[in-house]
Design a protein around this motif. Structure first.
Motif, mmCIF file in Angstrom:
data_model
loop_
_atom_site.group_PDB
_atom_site.id
_atom_site.type_symbol
_atom_site.label_atom_id
_atom_site.label_comp_id
_atom_site.label_asym_id
_atom_site.label_seq_id
_atom_site.Cartn_x
_atom_site.Cartn_y
_atom_site.Cartn_z
ATOM 1 N N ALA A 86 19.943 54.679 19.345
ATOM 2 C CA ALA A 86 20.667 55.942 19.211
ATOM 3 C C ALA A 86 20.874 56.539 20.596
ATOM 4 C CB ALA A 86 19.882 56.913 18.333
ATOM 5 N N LEU A 87 21.846 57.417 20.697
ATOM 6 C CA LEU A 87 22.042 58.134 21.951
ATOM 7 C C LEU A 87 20.923 59.154 22.131
ATOM 8 C CD1 LEU A 87 25.867 58.950 21.946
ATOM 9 C CD2 LEU A 87 24.687 57.149 23.206
ATOM 10 N N THR A 88 20.470 59.303 23.345
ATOM 11 C CA THR A 88 19.523 60.364 23.677
ATOM 12 C C THR A 88 20.330 61.636 23.943
ATOM 13 O OG1 THR A 88 19.656 59.892 26.034
ATOM 14 C CG2 THR A 88 17.947 58.709 24.766
ATOM 15 N N PRO A 89 19.670 62.767 24.117
ATOM 16 C CA PRO A 89 20.424 63.970 24.498
ATOM 17 C C PRO A 89 21.235 63.751 25.783
ATOM 18 C CG PRO A 89 18.256 64.598 23.725
ATOM 19 C CD PRO A 89 18.258 63.084 23.799
ATOM 20 N N LEU A 90 20.678 63.023 26.755
ATOM 21 C CA LEU A 90 21.430 62.722 27.980
ATOM 22 C C LEU A 90 22.630 61.839 27.664
ATOM 23 C CD1 LEU A 90 21.691 62.897 31.076
ATOM 24 C CD2 LEU A 90 20.225 60.854 31.209
ATOM 25 N N GLY A 91 22.444 60.845 26.810
ATOM 26 C CA GLY A 91 23.549 59.972 26.413
ATOM 27 C C GLY A 91 24.645 60.730 25.694
ATOM 28 N N THR A 92 24.253 61.702 24.895
ATOM 29 C CA THR A 92 25.226 62.525 24.165
ATOM 30 C C THR A 92 26.133 63.300 25.120
ATOM 31 O OG1 THR A 92 23.678 62.703 22.333
ATOM 32 C CG2 THR A 92 25.454 64.301 22.388
ATOM 33 N N THR A 93 25.619 63.647 26.302
ATOM 34 C CA THR A 93 26.453 64.384 27.260
ATOM 35 C C THR A 93 27.598 63.531 27.802
ATOM 36 O OG1 THR A 93 25.074 63.817 29.188
ATOM 37 C CG2 THR A 93 24.505 65.843 27.972
ATOM 38 N N LEU A 94 27.555 62.212 27.589
ATOM 39 C CA LEU A 94 28.640 61.326 28.024
ATOM 40 C C LEU A 94 29.774 61.234 26.999
ATOM 41 C CD1 LEU A 94 26.767 58.375 29.745
ATOM 42 C CD2 LEU A 94 28.383 59.948 30.814
ATOM 43 N N LYS A 95 29.625 61.866 25.846
ATOM 44 C CA LYS A 95 30.672 61.784 24.814
ATOM 45 C C LYS A 95 32.060 62.157 25.342
ATOM 46 C CE LYS A 95 28.181 62.124 20.457
ATOM 47 N NZ LYS A 95 28.018 62.889 19.212
ATOM 48 N N PRO A 96 32.216 63.259 26.090
ATOM 49 C CA PRO A 96 33.557 63.582 26.591
ATOM 50 C C PRO A 96 34.114 62.505 27.523
ATOM 51 C CG PRO A 96 32.081 65.466 26.851
ATOM 52 C CD PRO A 96 31.241 64.307 26.416
ATOM 53 N N VAL A 97 33.257 61.883 28.288
ATOM 54 C CA VAL A 97 33.689 60.816 29.208
ATOM 55 C C VAL A 97 34.158 59.603 28.409
ATOM 56 C CG1 VAL A 97 32.933 59.251 31.046
ATOM 57 C CG2 VAL A 97 32.108 61.611 31.005
ATOM 58 N N ILE A 98 33.367 59.186 27.428
ATOM 59 C CA ILE A 98 33.721 58.022 26.604
ATOM 60 C C ILE A 98 34.984 58.313 25.799
ATOM 61 C CG2 ILE A 98 32.933 56.478 24.761
ATOM 62 C CD1 ILE A 98 31.401 56.137 27.411
ATOM 63 N N ASN A 99 35.099 59.521 25.244
ATOM 64 C CA ASN A 99 36.316 59.891 24.505
ATOM 65 C C ASN A 99 37.534 59.886 25.413
ATOM 66 O OD1 ASN A 99 35.431 60.138 21.849
ATOM 67 N ND2 ASN A 99 34.701 62.219 22.173
ATOM 68 N N ALA A 100 37.370 60.340 26.662
ATOM 69 C CA ALA A 100 38.492 60.328 27.606
ATOM 70 C C ALA A 100 38.908 58.892 27.924
ATOM 71 C CB ALA A 100 38.113 61.067 28.888
ATOM 72 N N LEU A 101 37.950 58.002 28.093
ATOM 73 C CA LEU A 101 38.269 56.589 28.337
ATOM 74 C C LEU A 101 38.992 55.991 27.132
ATOM 75 C CD1 LEU A 101 34.955 55.377 30.008
ATOM 76 C CD2 LEU A 101 37.195 55.537 31.110
ATOM 77 N N ALA A 102 38.523 56.311 25.925
ATOM 78 C CA ALA A 102 39.155 55.799 24.712
ATOM 79 C C ALA A 102 40.582 56.323 24.571
ATOM 80 C CB ALA A 102 38.318 56.171 23.491
ATOM 81 N N ALA A 103 40.777 57.595 24.841
ATOM 82 C CA ALA A 103 42.115 58.187 24.730
ATOM 83 C C ALA A 103 43.066 57.580 25.756
ATOM 84 C CB ALA A 103 42.034 59.703 24.902
ATOM 85 N N TRP A 104 42.572 57.381 26.980
ATOM 86 C CA TRP A 104 43.410 56.773 28.017
ATOM 87 C C TRP A 104 43.802 55.354 27.612
ATOM 88 C CZ3 TRP A 104 43.706 52.592 31.176
ATOM 89 C CH2 TRP A 104 44.633 52.668 32.227
ATOM 90 N N GLY A 105 42.834 54.595 27.105
ATOM 91 C CA GLY A 105 43.116 53.228 26.666
ATOM 92 C C GLY A 105 44.101 53.192 25.518
#
Length: 132
Positions: A86-105
Motif C-alpha cells: 500500500a502507499l504510505t502517507p509519503l507515497g500518497t503525496t505523489l498522487k498529483p505527480v502520478i496523475n499529471a504523468l498519466a494525464a500527459w501520457g
C-alpha cells in the motif's frame, strides 16, 4: 556518492526535480505507484496488472519503494504467505505527480489497444481515473 540517491531525502545534492525523480527512478516504480493509488494490492495482483515485468524485477522495485518510504509492505503469517502493498502517507503525496504523468501520457502518447485495455481494467478495479 556513497549513499543511494533515494536515501538522501533531507540533503539532496541537486535540484528539487532531480530529487523527486530519484524516487521514481526505475522502469516500473511509477506504474506500481499508479496501481497502488487505487488501494492496497497483494503481490500477485500487482503482477497481473504488470504482465511485462518479471517477478524478480517487481520484487526489486517494490523493495526500493519500501526502502524509500513510499510503499508499505505487510506480511501476514498464513499459509500460503500473504503480502500486501500500500502507499504510505509519503507515497500518497505523489498522487498529483502520478496523475499529471498519466494525464500527459493520455494526451500526448499513442498507446497500443492492448495497453489501453490494461489501463481500462485497472480503472475498473479501483485504480484512479485519469482526468483529461
Amino acid at each position: 556518492m556513497s549513499l543511494p540517491r533515494a536515501k538522501l531525502t533531507r540533503n539532496f545534492p541537486g535540484c528539487p526535480v532531480e530529487a523527486t525523480l530519484s524516487f521514481l527512478d526505475g522502469k516500473w516504480k511509477g506504474v506500481i505507484l499508479f496501481h497502488l493509488m487505487g488501494g492496497t494490492l497483494r503481490f500477485n495482483e500487482l503482477r497481473r496488472k504488470l504482465p511485462s515485468v518479471t517477478q524478480r524485477m517487481l520484487t526489486k522495485q517494490l523493495r526500493e519503494l519500501e526502502e524509500s518510504g513510499l510503499v508499505s509492505r505487510t506480511v501476514f503469517p498464513v499459509v500460503p504467505p500473504r503480502v500486501d502493498y500500500a502507499l504510505t502517507p509519503l507515497g500518497t503525496t505523489l498522487k498529483p505527480v502520478i496523475n499529471a504523468l498519466a494525464a500527459w501520457g493520455e494526451e500526448n502518447v499513442f498507446c497500443l489497444p492492448e495497453g489501453r485495455h490494461l489501463r481500462d481494467v485497472s480503472a475498473a478495479s479501483g485504480a484512479p481515473a485519469i482526468e483529461a
